[in-house]
Design an enzyme around this catalytic site. Structure first.
Site, PDB file in Angstrom:
ATOM      1  N   ALA A   8      -2.263  11.706  -5.693  1.00 54.71           N
ATOM      2  CA  ALA A   8      -3.353  11.203  -4.843  1.00 54.71           C
ATOM      3  C   ALA A   8      -3.419   9.676  -4.858  1.00 54.71           C
ATOM      4  O   ALA A   8      -4.464   9.090  -4.598  1.00 54.71           O
ATOM      5  CB  ALA A   8      -4.674  11.803  -5.313  1.00 54.71           C
ATOM      6  N   ASP A  32      -3.869  15.787  -8.610  1.00 55.63           N
ATOM      7  CA  ASP A  32      -3.236  14.662  -9.313  1.00 55.63           C
ATOM      8  C   ASP A  32      -3.292  14.968 -10.800  1.00 55.63           C
ATOM      9  O   ASP A  32      -4.100  15.806 -11.237  1.00 55.63           O
ATOM     10  CB  ASP A  32      -3.999  13.354  -9.005  1.00 55.63           C
ATOM     11  CG  ASP A  32      -3.195  12.114  -9.355  1.00 55.63           C
ATOM     12  OD1 ASP A  32      -2.531  11.560  -8.449  1.00 55.63           O
ATOM     13  OD2 ASP A  32      -3.220  11.697 -10.538  1.00 55.63           O
ATOM     14  N   ARG A  85      14.798   1.940  -4.645  1.00 54.62           N
ATOM     15  CA  ARG A  85      14.230   3.293  -4.691  1.00 54.62           C
ATOM     16  C   ARG A  85      15.017   4.161  -5.670  1.00 54.62           C
ATOM     17  O   ARG A  85      14.455   4.991  -6.377  1.00 54.62           O
ATOM     18  CB  ARG A  85      14.263   3.904  -3.292  1.00 54.62           C
ATOM     19  CG  ARG A  85      13.376   3.157  -2.282  1.00 54.62           C
ATOM     20  CD  ARG A  85      13.601   3.720  -0.895  1.00 54.62           C
ATOM     21  NE  ARG A  85      12.815   3.061   0.139  1.00 54.62           N
ATOM     22  CZ  ARG A  85      13.202   1.976   0.784  1.00 54.62           C
ATOM     23  NH1 ARG A  85      14.349   1.369   0.505  1.00 54.62           N
ATOM     24  NH2 ARG A  85      12.428   1.456   1.741  1.00 54.62           N
ATOM     25  N   SER A 140      10.419  13.129   3.959  1.00 57.55           N
ATOM     26  CA  SER A 140       9.996  12.224   5.051  1.00 57.55           C
ATOM     27  C   SER A 140      11.152  11.345   5.488  1.00 57.55           C
ATOM     28  O   SER A 140      11.191  10.866   6.620  1.00 57.55           O
ATOM     29  CB  SER A 140       8.806  11.378   4.621  1.00 57.55           C
ATOM     30  OG  SER A 140       9.148  10.622   3.477  1.00 57.55           O
ATOM     31  N   ASP A 145      11.455   4.443   8.578  1.00 51.90           N
ATOM     32  CA  ASP A 145      12.429   3.427   9.006  1.00 51.90           C
ATOM     33  C   ASP A 145      12.613   3.489  10.524  1.00 51.90           C
ATOM     34  O   ASP A 145      12.759   2.448  11.190  1.00 51.90           O
ATOM     35  CB  ASP A 145      13.776   3.677   8.314  1.00 51.90           C
ATOM     36  CG  ASP A 145      13.580   3.959   6.838  1.00 51.90           C
ATOM     37  OD1 ASP A 145      13.710   3.051   6.022  1.00 51.90           O
ATOM     38  OD2 ASP A 145      13.230   5.115   6.517  1.00 51.90           O
ATOM     39  N   ARG A 148       9.793   1.722  12.039  1.00 53.74           N
ATOM     40  CA  ARG A 148       9.984   0.262  11.915  1.00 53.74           C
ATOM     41  C   ARG A 148      11.001  -0.223  12.949  1.00 53.74           C
ATOM     42  O   ARG A 148      10.805  -1.258  13.596  1.00 53.74           O
ATOM     43  CB  ARG A 148      10.474  -0.069  10.489  1.00 53.74           C
ATOM     44  CG  ARG A 148       9.391   0.131   9.430  1.00 53.74           C
ATOM     45  CD  ARG A 148       9.943   0.069   8.006  1.00 53.74           C
ATOM     46  NE  ARG A 148       8.855   0.145   7.021  1.00 53.74           N
ATOM     47  CZ  ARG A 148       8.985   0.527   5.765  1.00 53.74           C
ATOM     48  NH1 ARG A 148      10.183   0.889   5.294  1.00 53.74           N
ATOM     49  NH2 ARG A 148       7.960   0.556   4.949  1.00 53.74           N
ATOM     50  N   HIS A 172      17.055   7.067   3.168  1.00 55.50           N
ATOM     51  CA  HIS A 172      15.870   6.208   3.271  1.00 55.50           C
ATOM     52  C   HIS A 172      16.045   5.187   2.140  1.00 55.50           C
ATOM     53  O   HIS A 172      15.599   5.396   1.025  1.00 55.50           O
ATOM     54  CB  HIS A 172      14.581   7.011   3.087  1.00 55.50           C
ATOM     55  CG  HIS A 172      13.359   6.146   2.897  1.00 55.50           C
ATOM     56  ND1 HIS A 172      12.940   5.216   3.817  1.00 55.50           N
ATOM     57  CD2 HIS A 172      12.480   6.047   1.867  1.00 55.50           C
ATOM     58  CE1 HIS A 172      11.854   4.603   3.371  1.00 55.50           C
ATOM     59  NE2 HIS A 172      11.559   5.084   2.177  1.00 55.50           N
ATOM     60  N   THR A 227       3.723   0.172  -0.428  1.00 55.03           N
ATOM     61  CA  THR A 227       3.524   0.443   1.009  1.00 55.03           C
ATOM     62  C   THR A 227       2.821   1.798   1.130  1.00 55.03           C
ATOM     63  O   THR A 227       3.130   2.704   0.364  1.00 55.03           O
ATOM     64  CB  THR A 227       4.873   0.531   1.767  1.00 55.03           C
ATOM     65  OG1 THR A 227       5.582   1.705   1.347  1.00 55.03           O
ATOM     66  CG2 THR A 227       5.747  -0.684   1.516  1.00 55.03           C
TER      67      THR A 227
HETATM   68  N1  LIG Z   1       9.112   8.199   1.471  1.00 53.32           N
HETATM   69  C1  LIG Z   1       8.623   6.997   1.777  1.00 53.32           C
HETATM   70  O1  LIG Z   1       8.880   6.477   2.880  1.00 53.32           O
HETATM   71  C2  LIG Z   1       7.771   6.290   0.793  1.00 53.32           C
HETATM   72  C3  LIG Z   1       7.720   6.798  -0.483  1.00 53.32           C
HETATM   73  N2  LIG Z   1       6.964   6.173  -1.429  1.00 53.32           N
HETATM   74  C4  LIG Z   1       7.013   6.780  -2.747  1.00 53.32           C
HETATM   75  O2  LIG Z   1       5.868   7.618  -2.929  1.00 53.32           O
HETATM   76  C5  LIG Z   1       5.624   7.761  -4.327  1.00 53.32           C
HETATM   77  C6  LIG Z   1       4.151   7.490  -4.621  1.00 53.32           C
HETATM   78  O3  LIG Z   1       3.874   6.125  -4.380  1.00 53.32           O
HETATM   79  P1  LIG Z   1       2.388   5.559  -4.538  1.00 53.32           P
HETATM   80  O4  LIG Z   1       1.431   6.510  -3.960  1.00 53.32           O
HETATM   81  O5  LIG Z   1       2.405   4.160  -4.086  1.00 53.32           O
HETATM   82  O6  LIG Z   1       2.223   5.589  -6.129  1.00 53.32           O
HETATM   83  P2  LIG Z   1       0.861   5.678  -6.938  1.00 53.32           P
HETATM   84  O7  LIG Z   1       1.192   5.247  -8.324  1.00 53.32           O
HETATM   85  O8  LIG Z   1      -0.237   4.984  -6.210  1.00 53.32           O
HETATM   86  O9  LIG Z   1       0.530   7.236  -6.936  1.00 53.32           O
HETATM   87  C7  LIG Z   1       1.286   8.173  -7.621  1.00 53.32           C
HETATM   88  C8  LIG Z   1       0.344   9.253  -8.108  1.00 53.32           C
HETATM   89  O10 LIG Z   1       1.121  10.284  -8.715  1.00 53.32           O
HETATM   90  C9  LIG Z   1       0.344  10.798  -9.790  1.00 53.32           C
HETATM   91  N3  LIG Z   1       1.226  11.489 -10.722  1.00 53.32           N
HETATM   92  C10 LIG Z   1       2.182  10.955 -11.518  1.00 53.32           C
HETATM   93  N4  LIG Z   1       2.759  11.930 -12.243  1.00 53.32           N
HETATM   94  C11 LIG Z   1       2.159  13.085 -11.884  1.00 53.32           C
HETATM   95  C12 LIG Z   1       2.328  14.431 -12.291  1.00 53.32           C
HETATM   96  N5  LIG Z   1       3.220  14.784 -13.207  1.00 53.32           N
HETATM   97  N6  LIG Z   1       1.540  15.367 -11.710  1.00 53.32           N
HETATM   98  C13 LIG Z   1       0.619  15.032 -10.772  1.00 53.32           C
HETATM   99  N7  LIG Z   1       0.419  13.757 -10.360  1.00 53.32           N
HETATM  100  C14 LIG Z   1       1.178  12.801 -10.908  1.00 53.32           C
HETATM  101  C15 LIG Z   1      -0.304   9.553 -10.411  1.00 53.32           C
HETATM  102  O11 LIG Z   1      -1.427   9.887 -11.201  1.00 53.32           O
HETATM  103  C16 LIG Z   1      -0.649   8.753  -9.169  1.00 53.32           C
HETATM  104  O12 LIG Z   1      -1.979   9.002  -8.725  1.00 53.32           O
HETATM  105  C17 LIG Z   1       6.580   6.770  -5.025  1.00 53.32           C
HETATM  106  O13 LIG Z   1       7.706   7.460  -5.517  1.00 53.32           O
HETATM  107  C18 LIG Z   1       6.963   5.821  -3.908  1.00 53.32           C
HETATM  108  O14 LIG Z   1       8.205   5.197  -4.129  1.00 53.32           O
HETATM  109  C19 LIG Z   1       6.226   5.074  -1.145  1.00 53.32           C
HETATM  110  C20 LIG Z   1       6.212   4.551   0.130  1.00 53.32           C
HETATM  111  C21 LIG Z   1       7.031   5.095   1.192  1.00 53.32           C
HETATM  112  C1  LIG Z   2       8.479   2.182  -0.435  1.00 51.79           C
HETATM  113  C2  LIG Z   2       9.257   2.737   0.657  1.00 51.79           C
HETATM  114  O1  LIG Z   2      10.073   3.614   0.459  1.00 51.79           O
HETATM  115  C3  LIG Z   2       9.097   2.187   1.987  1.00 51.79           C
HETATM  116  O2  LIG Z   2       8.059   1.594   2.303  1.00 51.79           O
HETATM  117  O3  LIG Z   2      10.035   2.290   2.784  1.00 51.79           O
END
Ligand SMILES: NC(=O)C1=CN([C@@H]2O[C@H](COP(=O)(O)OP(=O)(O)OC[C@H]3O[C@@H](n4cnc5c(N)ncnc54)[C@H](O)[C@@H]3O)[C@@H](O)[C@H]2O)C=CC1
Ligand SMILES: CC(=O)C(=O)O
Length: 308
Positions: A8, A32, A85, A140, A145, A148, A172, A227
């Site tokens: 979350a 979470d 990443r 996703s 991308d 973008r 990605h 992001t």
């Molecule tokens: N696919 C994409 O285009 C994108 C992917 N991401 C990725 O999304 C992921 C999350 O990023 P954010 O939300 O910014 O991080 P964040 O740190 O804000 O949130 C991650 C959440 O996961 C929870 N968490 C961690 N371990 C857990 C577990 N074992 N069980 C349940 N919850 C758990 C944490 O408590 C935290 O609330 C990252 O891996 C990031 O690189 C981020 C941006 C774009």
């Molecule tokens: C963090 C990430 O994967 C993105 O913003 O593209």
């Protein structure tokens, strides 16, 4: 449509918020490792609902995911400034081992939508751990991308991004491939459209757009630590395509039997997305250079996944 979100944080909560605003779910459940945090996010998002579409926004333990049609996986660690990443892989693979067991117990029929990075390998991991068919474990991938890419082409041409069809393929991440050869504006090749509006796509323009797409995450993370808005909207878009059986063409990642000679690799191609998940995969027109780059991206992803 009941949608679960595990993780979350910034991405999970942005996806929940975007879903609430776009009207893609009747119920959203946030999970979470910190229940108090998930509750706070759910309460905050629920206060946007009176300005949007009717939807219940709750938080809970894994059991609260029972009956979910789709579960977004956004748990784990995110990049710090300058980190790639791929550097997150082993930490997030450990998180997924726990998370997917919890999700599968509560909601065995849910389609999984993976957001955690490195998203292509995490999609592969999620498919292997869950044992679900590849079409029901969607990453996703490059949906963000491609958004973008469309925005930057549209900005150069002076038109709306909705009038541009263009895809980013492969990983990605750093090896992604901007498919210029199949990019269209108002159904015309972008170069032809550009000539008509006096905005030629020179090599400098291509390089600037390539950098704008490929380096976007690095720049944003440098500026604000993470992001979330773009991916939140992208995740909500995928959920809507599934929930409404829209059969929308979106660039998303699934384990794919063969790509440019590489077998069983998770990466993004344009795919038809509907109620059953991914219904069909398309191979866009590519230049020789783009095909080579897609093969290299596929080889790198396959190699990294097989070393896990
Ligand atoms: N696919 C994409 O285009 C994108 C992917 N991401 C990725 O999304 C992921 C999350 O990023 P954010 O939300 O910014 O991080 P964040 O740190 O804000 O949130 C991650 C959440 O996961 C929870 N968490 C961690 N371990 C857990 C577990 N074992 N069980 C349940 N919850 C758990 C944490 O408590 C935290 O609330 C990252 O891996 C990031 O690189 C981020 C941006 C774009
Ligand atoms: C963090 C990430 O994967 C993105 O913003 O593209």
């Amino acid at each position: 449509m009941k949608v679960g979100i595990v993780g979350a944080g910034m991405v999970g909560s942005a996806a929940g918020y975007a879903l609430a605003l776009r009207g893609g779910a009747s119920e959203i459940v946030l999970v979470d490792r910190s229940l108090a945090f998930a509750r706070a996010q759910a309460e905050d998002i629920s206060h946007a609902v009176p300005f949007a579409h009717p939807c219940r926004v709750l938080a809970g333990e894994y059991g609260a995911l029972e009956g979910a049609d789709m579960v977004i996986l956004a748990a784990g660690v995110a990049q710090k400034a300058g980190e790639s990443r791929l550097s997150l892989l082993s930490r997030n693979a450990d998180v997924f081992a726990q998370v997917i067991a919890g999700v599968r117990n509560a909601a065995p029929d849910a389609i999984l939508l993976v957001a955690s990075n490195p998203v292509d390998i995490m999609t592969d991991v999620a498919q292997r751990i869950s044992g679900l068919p590849a079409a029901r474990v969607i990453g996703s991938g490059t949906i963000l991308d491609s958004a973008r890419f469309r925005s930057l082409i549209a900005g150069h041409l002076g038109i709306a991004p909705q009038s541009v069809h263009a895809y980013v393929l492969g990983e990605h991440g750093d090896s992604e491939v901007l498919a210029w050869a199949s990019a269209r504006a108002a159904s015309q090749p972008v170069e032809r459209f550009a000539a008509q509006v006096g905005a030629a796509i020179t090599q400098d323009v291509r390089d600037r757009i390539d950098d704008g797409v490929r380096r976007a995450a690095y720049r944003i993370i440098e500026g604000k630590g993470a992001t979330w808005y773009g991916i939140g909207a992208g995740l909500a878009r995928i959920v809507q395509a599934v929930g409404g059986d829209q059969r929308s063409v979106l660039s998303v990642s699934i384990v794919t039997p063969e790509v440019e000679g590489v077998s069983d690799v998770a990466l993004s191609l344009p795919r038809v997305v509907g109620r059953e998940g991914v219904i069909a995969t398309l191979r866009p027109e590519l230049s020789g250079t783009e095909s080579d780059a897609l093969r290299r991206s596929a080889e790198m992803l396959k190699d990294t996944a097989s070393r896990l």
